[in-house]
Design an enzyme around this catalytic site. Structure first.
Site, PDB file in Angstrom:
ATOM      1  N   TYR A  98      67.157 -23.769  38.325  1.00  0.00           N
ATOM      2  CA  TYR A  98      67.053 -24.273  36.954  1.00  0.00           C
ATOM      3  C   TYR A  98      65.979 -23.515  36.170  1.00  0.00           C
ATOM      4  O   TYR A  98      66.069 -23.389  34.949  1.00  0.00           O
ATOM      5  CB  TYR A  98      66.767 -25.775  36.963  1.00  0.00           C
ATOM      6  N   GLU A 140      71.079 -34.443  42.308  1.00  0.00           N
ATOM      7  CA  GLU A 140      71.509 -33.528  43.369  1.00  0.00           C
ATOM      8  C   GLU A 140      70.701 -33.726  44.643  1.00  0.00           C
ATOM      9  O   GLU A 140      71.251 -33.669  45.752  1.00  0.00           O
ATOM     10  CB  GLU A 140      71.418 -32.089  42.867  1.00  0.00           C
TER      11      GLU A 140
END
Length: 396
Positions: A98, A140
């Protein structure tokens, strides 16, 4: 929750960012793959990238998330986030990625919007990004923990126990863990990722719904060979090279379209290879002795192209209060005239309180959802699965 200051800025700049988001995501992927070519080779679907589908999906999700933060600051769009997180988990996405996305995405925003990206604007959209990213990272992490795997290490070797040619373009592969350990549990409707090494060395990944019921030692996937311009890289490889005794790298099961059989009437609607999660759901309902009403709807080009047709019909027949309705564009002789062409639910009774599950091409699911809403089904009770990038948001 987005801060009050950033909410004002995002609301004011959302039209400009939304209008440019397609260009922004295009530049983002250009920069990302130039910096990290391995991501295109081994993580992203090269076919979707070439067709621009992933760009559309990313643009739609960012715009939808930002709009939701502005319009509904008191709640988080968990349905959208869960869908994305399940797909990421099936690919083994890790938290550090990310940071990489953030760097290249904001470079693309600055490049496209230029001087309009003031320090205040950059700070507001940075807040939007990390609200979305951190939510996904948290979901996640939970998904990895539930499966007992580490982020980025979702793969396991499986052995092909058998192969069945369902149609001219669809094959079912029955799989068992190569290490002899039990197959992981899954919920009807979920999928696994499959990773194959292609002739150019790329390790491409695709998702396929599990078609067997959750019990038993084997797992099954039914793969349609994608033919077009270009042909499907992974589906073509599996059809050409995967046979009994071969090994395959498969992820743990993921997916948020899962059957919730609480006694409500159910409607399972699919088109084409979208029948795969529905067959798994029917298998579970049959195994559980489900007695509530179930309506099965399927559309296909012809009976010969209807993958898992016998299973679709036989499992429905095992349920005491279930009916199957198959529509074909090119039906065989004797097929009901009102089941020819596109799915039309006008004459089909839909019980109050029905919970619907949809899977198939986006136009099909939009049309069925519209018909269900017109029949009084609540929007919250219509659930769907998109094979490939989720363009529903991008097209709303």
């Amino acid at each position: 929750m987005l801060s009050e200051k950033s909410t004002v800025t995002v609301r004011a700049t959302l039209p400009a960012v939304g209008a440019a988001i397609g260009t922004i995501t295009e530049r983002f992927y250009e920069h990302l793959f130039a910096d990290r070519p391995a991501l295109l080779r081994d993580l992203f679907n090269r076919g979707n990238q070439a067709a621009g589908l992933q760009k559309q999906a990313l643009a739609g999700s960012i715009a939808a998330f930002a709009t939701h933060l502005v319009d509904h600051p008191e709640e988080r769009p968990d349905v959208m986030l869960n869908r994305i997180a399940h797909k990421h988990a099936s690919l083994g996405v890790t938290a550090d990625q990310y940071e990489i996305v953030h760097r290249h995405l904001f470079a693309a925003i600055a490049e496209v919007l230029g001087e309009a990206v003031t320090a205040e604007v950059a700070a507001a959209w940075d807040e939007v990004y990390w609200l979305m990213a951190n939510a996904l990272i948290d979901i996640e992490a939970r998904l990895y923990a539930e499966q007992g795997v580490l982020a980025g290490d979702v793969w396991r070797e499986w052995t092909v126990a058998g192969r069945t040619e369902e149609t001219a373009s669809c094959a079912t592969f029955r799989l068992r863990p190569a290490d002899g350990a039990p197959a992981p549990a899954f919920k009807p409707g979920q999928y696994v990722s499959v990773q194959v090494e292609l002739p150019d060395g790329a390790r491409q990944i695709r998702q396929y719904s599990l078609t067997s019921a959750p019990g038993g030692e084997l797992r099954s996937i039914t793969v349609k060979r994608v033919q077009g311009d270009p042909d499907g890289e992974v589906s073509g490889h599996l059809h050409a090279h995967l046979h009994q005794g071969d090994r395959l790298r498969v992820s743990a099961p993921y997916g948020d379209l899962v059957l919730d059989a609480d006694g409500s009437p159910l409607l399972l609607a699919s088109a084409g290879i979208g029948c795969t999660p529905m067959v798994a759901m029917l298998g579970q309902l049959a195994a559980d002795g489900h007695r509530a009403p179930v309506t099965v709807v399927h559309a296909d080009r012809s009976p010969a192209e209807h993958a898992l047709r016998d299973d679709h019909a036989a499992l429905t027949a095992q349920l005491p209060h279930a009916t199957a309705h198959f529509w074909y564009e090119d039906p065989e002789p004797g097929h009901p005239a009102d089941r020819t062409g596109l799915v039309d639910l006008t004459r089909l009774p839909v019980a109050p309180g029905t919970r619907a599950y949809l899977c198939g091409p986006l136009p099909f699911m939009r049309a069925v959802r519209t018909q269900l809403l017109a029949k009084g089904v609540r929007a919250a009770d219509v659930h769907y699965e998109v094979f490939g990038p989720d363009l529903w948001l991008a097209q709303d």
